[in-house]
Scaffold this motif. Structure first.
Motif, mmCIF file in Angstrom:
data_model
loop_
_atom_site.group_PDB
_atom_site.id
_atom_site.type_symbol
_atom_site.label_atom_id
_atom_site.label_comp_id
_atom_site.label_asym_id
_atom_site.label_seq_id
_atom_site.Cartn_x
_atom_site.Cartn_y
_atom_site.Cartn_z
ATOM 1 N N LEU A 271 -1.619 59.732 -33.598
ATOM 2 C CA LEU A 271 -0.831 60.885 -35.318
ATOM 3 C C LEU A 271 0.733 61.337 -34.160
ATOM 4 O O LEU A 271 0.347 62.308 -34.313
ATOM 5 N N GLY A 272 1.218 60.215 -33.672
ATOM 6 C CA GLY A 272 2.338 60.585 -32.945
ATOM 7 C C GLY A 272 3.271 61.601 -33.813
ATOM 8 O O GLY A 272 4.414 62.608 -33.206
ATOM 9 N N GLY A 273 3.235 61.004 -34.580
ATOM 10 C CA GLY A 273 4.613 61.626 -35.337
ATOM 11 C C GLY A 273 4.584 62.784 -36.138
ATOM 12 O O GLY A 273 4.968 63.724 -36.892
ATOM 13 N N VAL A 274 2.688 63.989 -35.737
ATOM 14 C CA VAL A 274 2.984 65.163 -36.063
ATOM 15 C C VAL A 274 2.961 65.744 -34.047
ATOM 16 O O VAL A 274 2.583 66.205 -33.904
ATOM 17 N N GLY A 275 3.943 66.629 -35.647
ATOM 18 C CA GLY A 275 4.174 67.908 -34.322
ATOM 19 C C GLY A 275 3.543 68.792 -33.637
ATOM 20 O O GLY A 275 2.570 69.250 -34.494
ATOM 21 N N VAL A 276 3.970 69.227 -32.001
ATOM 22 C CA VAL A 276 3.539 70.691 -31.561
ATOM 23 C C VAL A 276 3.934 70.736 -30.926
ATOM 24 O O VAL A 276 4.736 71.167 -30.182
ATOM 25 N N ASP A 277 4.806 72.075 -31.829
ATOM 26 C CA ASP A 277 6.071 73.484 -31.148
ATOM 27 C C ASP A 277 5.115 73.336 -29.804
ATOM 28 O O ASP A 277 4.309 74.030 -29.442
ATOM 29 N N GLY A 278 6.546 72.772 -28.717
ATOM 30 C CA GLY A 278 6.596 73.605 -27.360
ATOM 31 C C GLY A 278 5.619 72.227 -26.351
ATOM 32 O O GLY A 278 5.430 72.147 -25.398
ATOM 33 N N GLU B 236 -1.456 71.823 -25.153
ATOM 34 C CA GLU B 236 -1.000 70.538 -24.665
ATOM 35 C C GLU B 236 -2.308 69.772 -25.016
ATOM 36 O O GLU B 236 -2.208 68.824 -25.671
ATOM 37 N N TRP B 237 -3.102 69.783 -24.983
ATOM 38 C CA TRP B 237 -4.654 69.561 -25.854
ATOM 39 C C TRP B 237 -4.698 69.170 -27.080
ATOM 40 O O TRP B 237 -4.889 67.795 -27.314
ATOM 41 N N ILE B 238 -4.005 69.624 -27.525
ATOM 42 C CA ILE B 238 -4.171 69.333 -29.151
ATOM 43 C C ILE B 238 -3.051 68.378 -29.552
ATOM 44 O O ILE B 238 -3.389 67.158 -29.701
ATOM 45 N N ALA B 239 -1.942 68.237 -28.732
ATOM 46 C CA ALA B 239 -1.009 66.951 -28.563
ATOM 47 C C ALA B 239 -1.618 65.777 -27.659
ATOM 48 O O ALA B 239 -1.564 64.743 -27.998
ATOM 49 N N VAL B 240 -2.588 65.588 -26.802
ATOM 50 C CA VAL B 240 -3.086 65.152 -26.332
ATOM 51 C C VAL B 240 -4.242 64.417 -27.472
ATOM 52 O O VAL B 240 -4.143 63.245 -27.728
ATOM 53 N N GLU B 241 -5.150 65.160 -28.459
ATOM 54 C CA GLU B 241 -5.881 64.809 -28.578
ATOM 55 C C GLU B 241 -4.971 63.757 -30.547
ATOM 56 O O GLU B 241 -5.897 62.928 -31.192
ATOM 57 N N CYS C 23 -0.022 74.832 -32.403
ATOM 58 C CA CYS C 23 -0.550 73.543 -33.764
ATOM 59 C C CYS C 23 -1.397 73.336 -34.763
ATOM 60 O O CYS C 23 -2.252 72.577 -34.993
ATOM 61 N N GLU C 24 -0.747 74.684 -36.344
ATOM 62 C CA GLU C 24 -1.487 74.832 -36.567
ATOM 63 C C GLU C 24 -2.293 73.175 -37.581
ATOM 64 O O GLU C 24 -2.820 72.952 -38.458
ATOM 65 N N PRO C 25 -0.259 72.375 -37.864
ATOM 66 C CA PRO C 25 -0.595 71.281 -38.589
ATOM 67 C C PRO C 25 -0.676 70.430 -37.711
ATOM 68 O O PRO C 25 -1.655 69.174 -38.730
ATOM 69 N N ALA C 26 -0.971 70.169 -36.640
ATOM 70 C CA ALA C 26 -1.595 69.146 -35.848
ATOM 71 C C ALA C 26 -3.165 69.599 -35.996
ATOM 72 O O ALA C 26 -4.126 68.688 -36.525
ATOM 73 N N GLN D 146 -4.277 58.859 -20.412
ATOM 74 C CA GLN D 146 -4.061 57.667 -21.280
ATOM 75 C C GLN D 146 -3.199 58.444 -22.083
ATOM 76 O O GLN D 146 -2.278 57.511 -23.076
ATOM 77 N N ALA D 147 -3.580 59.642 -22.910
ATOM 78 C CA ALA D 147 -2.302 60.023 -23.862
ATOM 79 C C ALA D 147 -0.994 60.087 -23.301
ATOM 80 O O ALA D 147 -0.219 59.977 -24.485
#
Length: 298
Positions: A147-154, A136-141, A33-36, A291-292
């Motif tokens: 910022l859907g273009g920023v990836g979260v591994d897993g 998962e929560w970082i992807a939710v935020e 999650c570091e880039p996110a 919602q995410a």
């Protein structure tokens, strides 16, 4: 609905000793999650040992929103509780907590640890207790921030609902809200491979699904025993066997609960299977997660 916040989100961050080891929960979360985190500008208010573990890993080097709190034995966790409930200084206010919990660490049942979770639930703020949940929560935020273009591994694996089973549980005062949540997000929840619930909640959810046209000869959720009669323990076993992957648990923090041990058993099972299990323990968390998924690219 989005968290009301005039500033970039700020989360408390705690990891028990086991999760601070190399290739443990904290290391996997920050690597994924570091880039996110940087893209979100997410403030991380980390208790002493957790902060030191991050600094030693070389991750988030030079990241100004990473703030060090005292060690737990110096009151760091107690300060987080206050800052979740409503800090005297607005710059210290927290929007949620990531607490990577080792269920066999005695500090997991210290009063300040229990109060931290309770205040998050009371104030409608996320309390994330597993490594999978933190990813998962970082992807939710990210989804809510556009910022859907920023990836979260897993994250894609965690959002693969068609391979998962979800548990839907609610205390008495929140059963109506669980039925409303399930009705609002019926199509989303129907994408899960399976759904389970305890006692009365399960009966009410099946009634709601049948009223919406679900086949009358099929349960929408598989009902287990009521919580006080062992339903929480039955679902805890599913979690431990990796047969239940998400737990949506609407907890009422304002009443004494005669079967508190059963509730804690289920929560500790989630943490034991935390590499792949997530838990949302308030209506706010559940709605924000749902919602995410609607905001993410199909």
């Amino acid at each position: 609905m989005p968290l009301p916040s005039p500033h970039p989100l700020r989360f408390g961050l705690v990891a028990h000793r086991r999760h601070r080891q190399a290739d443990s929960g904290l290391a996997r979360w920050i690597a994924a999650c570091e880039p996110a985190i940087r893209a979100l500008g997410l403030g991380l208010h980390a208790v002493g040992g957790t902060y030191d573990a991050l600094a030693g890993s070389g991750r988030l080097a030079g990241y100004a929103p990473l703030v060090r709190y005292p060690f737990g034995y110096e009151g760091g966790l107690m300060r987080l509780v206050s800052h979740v409930a409503g800090a005297a200084d607005p710059k210290d206010a927290l929007d949620g907590v990531i607490y990577l919990t080792d269920p066999v660490d005695p500090s997991s049942i210290y009063p300040e640890a229990l109060a931290l979770k309770r205040q998050c639930v009371t104030h409608g703020k996320p309390f994330v207790s597993t490594a999978a949940g933190a990813i998962e929560w970082i992807a939710v935020e990210l989804a809510h921030a556009g910022l859907g273009g920023v990836g979260v591994d897993g994250a894609e694996r965690l959002f693969a609902l068609q391979t998962q089973t979800v548990a839907l549980i609610a205390h008495d005062a929140l059963k109506d809200r669980m039925v409303d949540f399930a009705a609002t997000h019926f199509e989303l929840l129907s994408r899960f491979a399976g759904r389970v619930a305890t006692g009365t909640t399960g009966s009410r959810l099946n009634d709601m699904a049948w009223a919406r046209g679900w086949p009358k000869d099929q349960n929408w959720v598989r009902p287990y025993l009521s919580g006080p009669l062992g339903g929480d323990a039955q679902i805890a076993e599913l979690v431990l066997d990796h047969r239940c992957h998400k737990v949506i648990f609407f907890e009422d923090p304002h009443v004494a609960r005669q079967h508190e041990a059963d509730i804690q058993l289920l929560e500790r099972a989630v943490c034991s299977a935390g590499v792949e299990t997530t838990c949302f323990n308030s209506p706010m968390m559940a709605h924000r997660w749902a919602q995410a998924l609607g905001l993410r690219p199909a």
